[in-house]
Design a protein around this motif. Structure first.
Motif, short mmCIF file in Angstrom:
data_model
loop_
_atom_site.label_atom_id
_atom_site.label_comp_id
_atom_site.label_asym_id
_atom_site.label_seq_id
_atom_site.Cartn_x
_atom_site.Cartn_y
_atom_site.Cartn_z
N ARG A 95 0.89 -1.06 -0.24
CA ARG A 95 -0.34 -0.50 -0.36
C ARG A 95 0.79 0.71 -0.18
NH1 ARG A 95 -0.63 -2.50 4.78
NH2 ARG A 95 -2.44 -3.73 4.38
N ILE A 96 0.13 2.33 -0.67
CA ILE A 96 1.08 3.28 -0.65
C ILE A 96 0.71 4.41 0.80
CG2 ILE A 96 1.11 6.17 -1.32
CD1 ILE A 96 0.97 3.93 -3.87
N HIS A 97 1.54 5.69 1.95
CA HIS A 97 0.59 5.75 2.78
C HIS A 97 0.72 7.59 2.14
CE1 HIS A 97 1.05 2.74 5.81
NE2 HIS A 97 1.48 2.20 5.10
N ASP A 98 1.54 8.25 2.84
CA ASP A 98 1.62 9.56 3.08
C ASP A 98 2.21 9.89 1.14
OD1 ASP A 98 1.36 11.02 6.24
OD2 ASP A 98 0.10 10.80 4.60
N ASN B 255 -2.88 4.35 -8.83
CA ASN B 255 -1.61 4.66 -7.51
C ASN B 255 -0.56 6.07 -8.24
OD1 ASN B 255 -1.92 2.15 -5.94
ND2 ASN B 255 -0.89 1.50 -7.82
N SER C 180 -2.80 12.60 2.56
CA SER C 180 -3.02 11.70 3.24
C SER C 180 -3.54 10.65 2.77
CB SER C 180 -3.63 11.83 4.46
OG SER C 180 -4.38 12.35 4.77
N THR C 181 -2.95 9.50 3.59
CA THR C 181 -3.69 7.42 2.89
C THR C 181 -5.53 8.34 3.16
OG1 THR C 181 -2.03 7.02 4.12
CG2 THR C 181 -4.26 5.63 3.44
N GLY C 182 -6.39 9.35 4.05
CA GLY C 182 -6.87 9.60 3.98
C GLY C 182 -7.75 10.28 2.73
N ASN D 5 -6.40 6.40 -6.43
CA ASN D 5 -6.00 5.89 -5.85
C ASN D 5 -5.59 4.21 -6.53
OD1 ASN D 5 -5.54 6.77 -2.86
ND2 ASN D 5 -7.01 6.28 -2.93
N LYS E 211 -5.23 12.61 -5.49
CA LYS E 211 -4.85 11.09 -6.12
C LYS E 211 -6.07 10.31 -6.78
CE LYS E 211 -5.33 9.20 -1.15
NZ LYS E 211 -4.24 8.63 -0.22
N GLU F 14 4.73 0.75 1.70
CA GLU F 14 5.00 -0.46 2.35
C GLU F 14 5.24 -1.29 1.30
OE1 GLU F 14 1.56 -0.49 5.46
OE2 GLU F 14 2.68 -2.32 6.39
#
Length: 120
Positions: free
Chosen positions: A30-33, A76, A52-54, A73, A71, A100
């Motif tokens: 996964r991708i975070h910030d 990516n 951010s992720t959110g 998701n 972004k 990650e």
């Protein structure tokens, strides 16, 4: 191997608009910030925007109200839409992603940079 591939830079007139993008490729969980930075000639690299992720976004004061980070998701990919560009926005723009790679193994990666030149 995780890589960040940037695209979309170029030459634009003052007051114009440009969008740069950054796609995360390779194997990861996964991708975070994700953040955007820039480095103008003779200056240090500076942070300008992040998401951010959110999906929450933050901006440096000099670009707030002119730049928008977003972004996709599913792709990516993070975008930086730049409006009302000024000559002082001329710089190499870099994206950074906290990824990650395997469970609980988090690393920071940089894109190769894309040149944005604001000039008449």
């Amino acid at each position: 191997q995780v890589q960040l591939v940037e695209s979309g830079g170029g030459l634009v007139q003052p007051g114009g608009s440009l969008t740069v993008s950054c796609r995360v490729t390779g194997m990861f969980i996964r991708i975070h910030d994700m953040d955007w930075h820039r480095q103008a000639p003779g200056k240090q690299r500076e942070w300008i925007a992040g998401i951010s992720t959110g999906g929450g976004a933050n901006y440096q004061d000099s670009v707030k109200d002119r730049f928008t980070v977003s972004k996709d998701n599913g792709k990516n990919t993070v975008y930086l839409q730049m409006n009302n560009l000024k000559s002082e926005d001329t710089a190499v723009y870099y994206c950074n992603a906290v990824v990650e790679v395997v469970e609980r193994a988090i690393k920071s990666y940089w894109g190769q940079g894309t040149q944005v030149t604001v000039s008449s």
